[in-house]
Scaffold this active site. Structure first.
Site, short mmCIF file in Angstrom:
data_model
loop_
_atom_site.label_atom_id
_atom_site.label_comp_id
_atom_site.label_asym_id
_atom_site.label_seq_id
_atom_site.Cartn_x
_atom_site.Cartn_y
_atom_site.Cartn_z
N ASP A 10 42.62 136.87 86.65
CA ASP A 10 43.66 137.24 85.69
C ASP A 10 44.55 136.01 85.53
O ASP A 10 44.50 135.07 86.34
CB ASP A 10 44.44 138.43 86.28
CG ASP A 10 45.78 138.65 85.61
OD1 ASP A 10 45.80 138.82 84.38
OD2 ASP A 10 46.80 138.63 86.32
N ASP A 12 48.37 135.94 83.85
CA ASP A 12 49.82 136.14 84.03
C ASP A 12 50.13 136.91 85.30
O ASP A 12 49.68 138.03 85.48
CB ASP A 12 50.39 136.86 82.81
CG ASP A 12 50.31 135.98 81.57
OD1 ASP A 12 49.68 136.41 80.59
OD2 ASP A 12 50.83 134.85 81.61
N GLY A 54 51.58 141.14 74.04
CA GLY A 54 52.91 140.83 73.49
C GLY A 54 53.24 141.56 72.21
O GLY A 54 54.35 142.07 72.04
N THR A 123 41.99 138.07 80.80
CA THR A 123 43.43 138.21 80.63
C THR A 123 43.78 138.92 79.33
O THR A 123 43.00 138.91 78.38
CB THR A 123 44.12 136.83 80.63
OG1 THR A 123 45.51 136.98 80.35
CG2 THR A 123 43.52 135.91 79.58
C1 XBP Z 1 49.77 139.83 80.82
C2 XBP Z 1 50.11 140.43 79.53
C3 XBP Z 1 50.37 139.53 78.35
C4 XBP Z 1 51.59 138.65 78.60
C5 XBP Z 1 52.17 138.10 77.32
O1 XBP Z 1 48.43 139.43 80.73
O2 XBP Z 1 50.16 141.64 79.42
O3 XBP Z 1 50.62 140.36 77.23
O4 XBP Z 1 52.60 139.45 79.20
O5 XBP Z 1 51.19 137.38 76.63
P1 XBP Z 1 47.48 139.28 82.06
P2 XBP Z 1 50.99 137.67 75.06
O6 XBP Z 1 48.27 139.74 83.27
O7 XBP Z 1 46.29 140.16 81.77
O8 XBP Z 1 47.14 137.82 82.14
O9 XBP Z 1 52.36 137.71 74.42
O10 XBP Z 1 50.15 136.52 74.55
O11 XBP Z 1 50.28 138.99 75.00
MG MG Z 2 48.48 139.80 85.29
#
Ligand code: XBP
Ligand code: MG
Length: 260
Positions: A10, A12, A54, A123
Site C-alpha cells: 500500500d 499512503d 480524494g 493503492t
Molecule cells: C489512501 C487514500 C487516498 C489518499 C488521497 O490510499 O485513500 O485517497 O488519501 O489520495 P492508500 P487521492 O492508503 O490505499 O494508499 O486524493 O489521490 O485519492
Molecule cells: Mg494506506
C-alpha cells in the site's frame, strides 16, 4: 511452502506517512485556490479518512458537513477540478522532499530487490502521487522497481473493496498465496484479505492506530531498523516471537506461521 516472493505495498500510511502533513494540506491549498473557506483540520481529516479516494472524500464532505459552496452547474466537474488542483499541490510537496519514507521501508525494499523478490503497489491514491513519492522519496527511477503499480481509478471500487489487490495480482500472474501485503489501515487490510491474500502485515500510524486489525498476520508500529526497533502491537501469526525489525527471514517465518 513456496517462498513468499511477491510483496505488495500500500502507499499512503504504509510507504510514507502522507495523510496528515501531505494530502491534507494539499486539499486545503486547493480549497483556497478555489476561493473556498473550507479548512480540513487534522481532526476533521481523520473522520474523512473513513472514505478512500480524494474525489470521494470531497463529495462525502459536501454531503455530510454541508459547507457553503459556489453555485456550480456540474458538481462532478467541480470536484474533479478541486482534486486536480490538490494533486498538483501534493506532488509539489513530494518534489520538495516534504514526505519521507517510513522507518524500514527503504531497507526492506532493497533487501527484497537484492533477493529477486517481486514488488508491486496496490493503492487508492492517484497514480501521479505514487510516481512522485517513489521518484522523490525512494529513489530516482525507482518506479521501475515495481512490476505493477495499481493505483486510483484503475479499478471501479476502491478499498476496502478487493479490486485493486486483485487487479495487481492478475496483472502479475501471481496467486494470493505467493504474496504478502503491507497495509496501514483496516480498509486496506480488508481489501487485501478479501482479495484472498492470507498474509497481511500492518504498520499502524497516527490515524489508524486503534482500528480493528483482526485477520492481520502481524501488527507493528513500523518495519523497524537495527537502531530503531519496531514494537509488536499484535503478534498475530508470530506467537511469542518479538522481532526488532522486518526482514526477509521474518517474512519467510511469517508466511510459514500463517500457513497461507
Ligand atoms: C489512501 C487514500 C487516498 C489518499 C488521497 O490510499 O485513500 O485517497 O488519501 O489520495 P492508500 P487521492 O492508503 O490505499 O494508499 O486524493 O489521490 O485519492
Ligand atoms: Mg494506506
Amino acid at each position: 511452502m513456496p517462498e513468499p516472493d511477491t510483496l505488495i505495498f500500500d502507499v499512503d500510511g504504509t510507504l510514507a506517512d502522507t495523510e496528515r502533513d501531505g494530502h491534507r494540506p494539499a486539499f486545503n491549498a486547493a480549497f483556497r485556490d478555489a476561493g473556498l473557506d473550507w479548512e480540513w483540520t487534522p481532526e476533521i481529516y481523520g473522520e474523512l479518512l473513513s472514505v478512500t479516494g480524494g474525489k470521494e472524500r470531497i463529495r462525502f464532505f459536501l454531503e455530510h458537513f454541508h459547507p457553503g459552496m459556489p453555485e456550480v452547474e456540474d458538481v462532478d466537474a467541480f470536484i474533479a477540478g478541486l482534486h486536480r488542483a490538490k494533486t498538483k499541490h501534493y506532488t509539489r510537496f513530494l518534489a520538495e522532499g516534504r514526505i519521507p519514507l517510513r522507518t524500514g521501508v527503504r531497507r526492506l525494499i532493497g533487501e527484497a530487490r537484492a533477493a529477486g523478490w517481486r514488488l508491486a503497489i496496490a493503492t487508492t491514491t492517484t497514480p501521479a502521487n505514487v510516481t512522485a513519492l517513489l521518484e522523490h522519496s525512494l529513489a530516482p527511477g525507482s518506479e521501475s522497481w515495481f512490476e505493477v503499480i495499481g493505483a486510483g481509478d484503475v479499478v471501479p471500487a476502491k478499498k476496502p473493496a478487493p479490486d485493486i489487490f486483485t487487479h495487481v495480482m492478475q496483472s502479475m500472474g501471481v496467486e494470493p498465496g505467493e504474496c504478502i501485503a503491507f497495509e496501514d489501515s483496516a480498509h486496506g487490510l480488508r481489501s487485501a484479505r478479501d482479495a484472498g491474500i492470507g498474509c497481511v502485515l500492518v504498520t499502524v500510524n497516527g490515524y489508524t492506530r486503534g482500528q480493528d486489525f483482526a485477520g492481520a498476520c502481524l501488527v507493528l508500529d513500523h518495519l523497524g531498523e537495527a537502531d530503531r526497533p519496531c514494537e509488536v502491537l499484535d503478534p498475530g501469526c508470530l506467537g511469542d516471537e518479538r522481532p526488532r525489525l522486518v526482514d526477509l527471514d521474518l517474512l519467510r517465518r511469517l508466511k510459514a506461521a500463517c500457513g497461507e
